[in-house]
Design a protein around this motif. Structure first.
Motif, PDB file in Angstrom:
ATOM      1  N   UNK A  53      67.233  20.831  56.661  1.00  0.00           N
ATOM      2  CA  UNK A  53      66.878  21.560  55.382  1.00  0.00           C
ATOM      3  C   UNK A  53      65.660  22.416  55.089  1.00  0.00           C
ATOM      4  N   UNK A  54      65.435  23.040  54.507  1.00  0.00           N
ATOM      5  CA  UNK A  54      64.239  23.339  54.491  1.00  0.00           C
ATOM      6  C   UNK A  54      64.194  23.791  52.614  1.00  0.00           C
ATOM      7  N   UNK A  55      63.001  22.553  52.273  1.00  0.00           N
ATOM      8  CA  UNK A  55      63.196  23.139  50.449  1.00  0.00           C
ATOM      9  C   UNK A  55      61.967  23.734  50.187  1.00  0.00           C
ATOM     10  N   UNK A  56      62.268  23.837  49.178  1.00  0.00           N
ATOM     11  CA  UNK A  56      60.927  25.625  48.922  1.00  0.00           C
ATOM     12  C   UNK A  56      60.088  24.448  47.930  1.00  0.00           C
ATOM     13  N   UNK A  57      58.470  24.328  48.231  1.00  0.00           N
ATOM     14  CA  UNK A  57      58.026  23.274  46.179  1.00  0.00           C
ATOM     15  C   UNK A  57      57.075  24.198  46.287  1.00  0.00           C
ATOM     16  N   UNK A  58      57.889  24.106  45.005  1.00  0.00           N
ATOM     17  CA  UNK A  58      57.174  24.943  44.088  1.00  0.00           C
ATOM     18  C   UNK A  58      55.475  24.818  43.652  1.00  0.00           C
ATOM     19  N   UNK A  59      55.302  23.725  43.657  1.00  0.00           N
ATOM     20  CA  UNK A  59      53.731  23.559  43.453  1.00  0.00           C
ATOM     21  C   UNK A  59      53.500  23.882  44.557  1.00  0.00           C
ATOM     22  N   UNK A  60      53.295  24.097  45.700  1.00  0.00           N
ATOM     23  CA  UNK A  60      52.524  24.693  47.039  1.00  0.00           C
ATOM     24  C   UNK A  60      52.917  25.988  46.694  1.00  0.00           C
ATOM     25  N   UNK A  61      53.931  26.451  47.028  1.00  0.00           N
ATOM     26  CA  UNK A  61      53.912  28.128  46.506  1.00  0.00           C
ATOM     27  C   UNK A  61      53.092  28.676  45.674  1.00  0.00           C
ATOM     28  N   UNK A  62      52.597  27.619  44.869  1.00  0.00           N
ATOM     29  CA  UNK A  62      52.273  28.638  43.600  1.00  0.00           C
ATOM     30  C   UNK A  62      50.941  28.619  44.088  1.00  0.00           C
ATOM     31  N   UNK A  63      49.966  27.320  44.227  1.00  0.00           N
ATOM     32  CA  UNK A  63      48.707  26.790  45.185  1.00  0.00           C
ATOM     33  C   UNK A  63      48.521  27.826  46.251  1.00  0.00           C
ATOM     34  N   UNK A  64      49.733  28.487  46.982  1.00  0.00           N
ATOM     35  CA  UNK A  64      49.582  28.314  48.306  1.00  0.00           C
ATOM     36  C   UNK A  64      49.896  30.308  47.657  1.00  0.00           C
ATOM     37  N   UNK A  65      50.405  31.006  46.825  1.00  0.00           N
ATOM     38  CA  UNK A  65      50.175  32.549  46.989  1.00  0.00           C
ATOM     39  C   UNK A  65      48.966  33.142  45.422  1.00  0.00           C
ATOM     40  N   UNK A  66      49.147  31.767  44.749  1.00  0.00           N
ATOM     41  CA  UNK A  66      47.081  31.846  43.797  1.00  0.00           C
ATOM     42  C   UNK A  66      48.062  32.498  42.835  1.00  0.00           C
ATOM     43  N   UNK A  67      49.492  32.025  42.432  1.00  0.00           N
ATOM     44  CA  UNK A  67      49.981  32.532  40.510  1.00  0.00           C
ATOM     45  C   UNK A  67      50.205  30.907  39.971  1.00  0.00           C
ATOM     46  N   UNK A  68      50.703  31.038  39.482  1.00  0.00           N
ATOM     47  CA  UNK A  68      51.269  30.194  38.356  1.00  0.00           C
ATOM     48  C   UNK A  68      52.790  29.869  38.958  1.00  0.00           C
ATOM     49  N   UNK A  69      53.290  28.370  38.021  1.00  0.00           N
ATOM     50  CA  UNK A  69      54.555  28.935  39.142  1.00  0.00           C
ATOM     51  C   UNK A  69      55.781  29.669  38.417  1.00  0.00           C
TER      52      UNK A  69
END
Length: 242
Positions: A53-69
């Motif tokens: 399964x692929x879990x989406x990591x909210x913290x990692x996505x926030x850092x990668x996209x450069x926006x807040x959560x």
């Protein structure tokens, strides 16, 4: 369900598919930018190429996209409503992977919609649009044994998207939009199995011939049979979640 102590985190899954997202530029609607970036990345994933399964990591996505959560959470809510992701209490948010039965039902629906699009395309598509379908496969006809499966898979997916678009019915395009994530991934897996490459090439050429002949009955039948052939293949060989 047993809940992990606060100080523990699950071990990372190394064989899970990768989600490639790019940083966002500042704009008025960060939620929409986050939504577009995540949906694009999820659509491009090989979600059935791995059993994990692929879990989406909210913290990692926030850092990668450069926006807040906050815009990430808002985008996730929309994606869940559209059926791209699902929220599991105390575990997180996961990319949706359909069961084998759901996949077979999905293929039947796609066969009906793309078949009608092909019927419409036989009448409505321009000569150049139809010719563009043949150009997608020129290199694979010339040297099929040396053709990388990834590149052929991309051409295969582009072919089916084009047929839907060439039908000229906006509603069919919209209805197939959210199905495409799964159809893309299913076709990417199946083309690597058995002799699906040769079968796929032969059937694509016959569909293009029917469109060039402006034969709506034949074009619709061939597209429907082509997609139902995929259903039969998945029934026999598909390894998907139960």
């Amino acid at each position: 369900m047993h809940q992990l102590p606060v100080h523990q985190t699950p071990a990372p899954v190394t064989d899970a598919p990768k989600l490639n997202v790019e940083p966002l530029e500042a704009a008025s609607s960060l939620r929409m930018l986050a939504y577009d970036a995540l949906k694009r990345a999820i659509t491009q994933m090989d979600i059935y190429g791995s059993a994990a399964e692929f879990r989406l990591d909210e913290r990692q996505l926030s850092e990668t996209l450069g926006v807040s959560r906050t815009p990430i959470r808002e985008a996730m809510t929309v994606l869940e409503q559209e059926g791209f992701v699902r929220s599991v209490p105390r575990r997180g948010i996961f990319v949706v992977r359909k069961t084998k039965r759901e996949i077979l039902d999905l293929i039947v629906v796609w066969a009906a919609l793309e078949g009608m699009a092909a019927r419409l395309a036989a009448t409505n598509a321009s000569d150049d649009e139809i010719d563009s379908l043949r150009r997608l496969f020129n290199e694979f006809e010339a040297t099929p044994p040396a053709s990388p499966m990834h590149e052929y898979s991309q051409a295969n997916i582009a072919f089916h998207q084009a047929v839907i678009r060439m039908g000229g019915c906006r509603l069919i395009v919209d209805m197939t939009g959210n199905l495409f994530l799964h159809m893309r991934a299913i076709r990417a897996v199946s083309v690597r199995q058995e002799n699906r490459f040769e079968i796929s090439m032969r059937e694509h050429m016959a569909i293009i011939d029917a469109l060039e002949q402006r034969d709506p009955d034949l074009a619709e039948r061939l597209v429907r049979e082509h997609t139902m052939g995929l259903a039969a293949h998945v029934e026999r060989h598909g390894v998907f979640p139960e």
